[in-house]
Scaffold this motif. Structure first.
Motif, mmCIF file in Angstrom:
data_model
loop_
_atom_site.group_PDB
_atom_site.id
_atom_site.type_symbol
_atom_site.label_atom_id
_atom_site.label_comp_id
_atom_site.label_asym_id
_atom_site.label_seq_id
_atom_site.Cartn_x
_atom_site.Cartn_y
_atom_site.Cartn_z
ATOM 1 N N PRO A 337 72.216 45.306 -76.580
ATOM 2 C CA PRO A 337 73.337 44.534 -76.020
ATOM 3 C C PRO A 337 74.257 45.369 -75.140
ATOM 4 O O PRO A 337 74.758 44.873 -74.129
ATOM 5 N N SER A 338 74.492 46.630 -75.487
ATOM 6 C CA SER A 338 75.374 47.466 -74.665
ATOM 7 C C SER A 338 74.768 47.710 -73.291
ATOM 8 O O SER A 338 75.477 47.757 -72.272
ATOM 9 N N LEU A 339 73.449 47.851 -73.253
ATOM 10 C CA LEU A 339 72.765 48.044 -71.974
ATOM 11 C C LEU A 339 72.890 46.799 -71.108
ATOM 12 O O LEU A 339 73.122 46.886 -69.897
ATOM 13 N N MET A 340 72.773 45.641 -71.733
ATOM 14 C CA MET A 340 72.891 44.399 -70.977
ATOM 15 C C MET A 340 74.306 44.206 -70.457
ATOM 16 O O MET A 340 74.510 43.650 -69.375
ATOM 17 N N MET A 341 75.294 44.669 -71.207
ATOM 18 C CA MET A 341 76.667 44.593 -70.723
ATOM 19 C C MET A 341 76.852 45.456 -69.478
ATOM 20 O O MET A 341 77.548 45.071 -68.533
ATOM 21 N N GLU A 342 76.217 46.626 -69.474
ATOM 22 C CA GLU A 342 76.249 47.490 -68.272
ATOM 23 C C GLU A 342 75.624 46.767 -67.091
ATOM 24 O O GLU A 342 76.141 46.814 -65.976
ATOM 25 N N LEU A 343 74.493 46.117 -67.347
ATOM 26 C CA LEU A 343 73.794 45.422 -66.275
ATOM 27 C C LEU A 343 74.631 44.264 -65.738
ATOM 28 O O LEU A 343 74.744 44.093 -64.513
ATOM 29 N N MET A 344 75.237 43.494 -66.616
ATOM 30 C CA MET A 344 76.046 42.373 -66.161
ATOM 31 C C MET A 344 77.277 42.852 -65.409
ATOM 32 O O MET A 344 77.707 42.242 -64.419
ATOM 33 N N ASP A 345 77.860 43.957 -65.870
ATOM 34 C CA ASP A 345 79.009 44.525 -65.173
ATOM 35 C C ASP A 345 78.628 44.939 -63.762
ATOM 36 O O ASP A 345 79.417 44.800 -62.826
ATOM 37 N N MET A 346 77.417 45.452 -63.614
ATOM 38 C CA MET A 346 76.944 45.858 -62.301
ATOM 39 C C MET A 346 76.745 44.648 -61.380
ATOM 40 O O MET A 346 77.026 44.695 -60.179
ATOM 41 N N CYS A 347 76.263 43.541 -61.965
ATOM 42 C CA CYS A 347 75.928 42.372 -61.156
ATOM 43 C C CYS A 347 77.137 41.522 -60.801
ATOM 44 O O CYS A 347 77.121 40.809 -59.778
ATOM 45 N N LEU A 348 78.179 41.573 -61.628
ATOM 46 C CA LEU A 348 79.347 40.737 -61.368
ATOM 47 C C LEU A 348 80.173 41.312 -60.220
ATOM 48 O O LEU A 348 80.299 42.531 -60.086
ATOM 49 N N PRO A 349 80.739 40.454 -59.364
ATOM 50 C CA PRO A 349 81.581 40.962 -58.260
ATOM 51 C C PRO A 349 82.844 41.623 -58.784
ATOM 52 O O PRO A 349 83.408 41.210 -59.789
ATOM 53 N N HIS A 350 83.240 42.696 -58.102
ATOM 54 C CA HIS A 350 84.455 43.441 -58.509
ATOM 55 C C HIS A 350 85.570 43.223 -57.481
ATOM 56 O O HIS A 350 85.304 43.054 -56.325
#
Length: 350
Positions: A337-350
């Motif tokens: 789950p922590s890895l997926m959070m990193e991935l989603m953070d990368m994909c979401l606009p900042h």
């Protein structure tokens, strides 16, 4: 006064290397269209990345009855790379002939993404009736000589010619002949002998297991070590690297999967250079079908390079959508789950 006399010469500074490419399941690849190719993993010779492209049904209509091959400079370069190269079947006689032919081969200048073509490498009918096709597979060898610079040199007579160091070659022979082995490993019901000192020199885990505190009370003291959770094919590749410092997955089925298993073994035995070689290799295997497996592997074994390569691959929305449709993506949510959070953070606009 007698006239003076002197002499000099011009020499080329070169780097030589070769790569074996095995085509597994040859008859299955015949379903490809003419002009359709399958690329090897990239490999390095002379500081440049190369790959071999395999055309099961020829690269164009005129050679549709042939197997075609091409050599490609895989990475961008600022100036043309000068090389000599040849491709032949992996066979002792043909490789010897190729070594001679390479000496007199013409020099070619490669620019970025340029391919050099062997459009009529062999007629398919001839291949299928030849000694080279064994168990539905065949192997070719590509030799490359990269010419870096030309320079002047003294023409002084050389009274002694010192050959290059062949320690790794000699150790490789020691591994193959099993001469003087003093420990036996049992892997999956099979056994393989080795030399304690060689293994201890390249792995802190082997050193502890064969000479240190781990030796006390275990089977290593009796000369037999049982290895759990590794296949013999993977363990043998690990040992061969310990002796020779080189890695070849030639002839292995599913070599990209074997490479992932070898990475796990290298991490287990603290063989950092082998681990990095495997990391580099699997970075070239990332696609929609493999990215989830490679990302999970990278996370478990702290492989920053493959992890970043997977994230870069998934940064493409189309590729990410394709991966999200696979069952492996859901498993990754549950296991990392922590890895997926990193991935989603990368994909979401900042």
């Amino acid at each position: 006064m007698s006239p003076s006399s002197s002499a000099s010469g011009i020499v080329a500074d070169t780097t030589k290397g070769h790569h074996y490419l095995t085509i597994h399941g040859y008859y299955d690849t015949k379903g490809a269209l003419t002009g359709e190719w399958i690329s090897s993993l990239s490999f390095t010779v002379g500081g440049h990345r190369w790959r071999i492209n395999y055309f099961p049904n020829g690269m164009r209509t005129e050679v549709a009855d042939y197997v075609s091959l091409s050599l490609q400079l895989y990475k961008e370069v600022a100036t043309a790379v000068k090389i000599k190269f040849e491709i032949c079947f992996a066979d002792e006689e043909e490789e010897a002939e190729q070594a001679v032919a390479l000496e007199s081969a013409s020099v070619s200048a490669f620019t970025s993404r340029k391919c050099w073509e062997y459009d009529d490498f062999i007629r398919r009918e001839d291949l299928e009736n030849s000694k080279h096709l064994k168990n539905n597979s065949f192997t070719v060898r590509c030799d490359i000589v990269v010419i870096h610079t030309y320079r002047s040199a003294d023409n002084a007579v050389a009274y002694v010619s010192v050959p290059p160091c062949n320690v790794c070659q000699n150790l490789g022979k020691l591994f193959e002949t099993k001469m003087g082995t003093d420990v036996v490993f049992e892997v999956g019901g099979e056994t393989i002998p080795a030399h304690r000192c060689v293994l201890a020199a390249c792995s802190p885990v082997f050193a502890a297991e064969l000479f240190g505190q781990m030796k006390e009370g275990n089977a290593a003291a009796a000369g037999v070590v049982r290895v759990e959770d590794l296949e013999m094919e993977v363990f043998k590749a690990l040992l061969r690297f310990a002796y020779t410092g080189s890695l070849s997955l030639q002839g292995m089925e599913n070599d990209h999967v074997t490479c992932q298993k070898l990475l796990v073994a290298a991490d287990r035995y603290g063989m950092e250079r082998l681990k990095l070689i495997c990391e580099e290799w699997i970075c070239e295997c990332i696609d929609v079908d493999t990215v989830v497996t490679i990302l999970a592997l990278a996370e478990r074994h702290h492989c920053e390079g493959p992890k970043k390569a997977c994230f870069d691959f998934l940064a493409d929305p189309a590729k990410l959508r394709g991966v999200m449709a696979t069952g492996g993506f859901q498993n990754l949510w549950e296991s990392c789950p922590s890895l997926m959070m990193e991935l989603m953070d990368m994909c979401l606009p900042h």
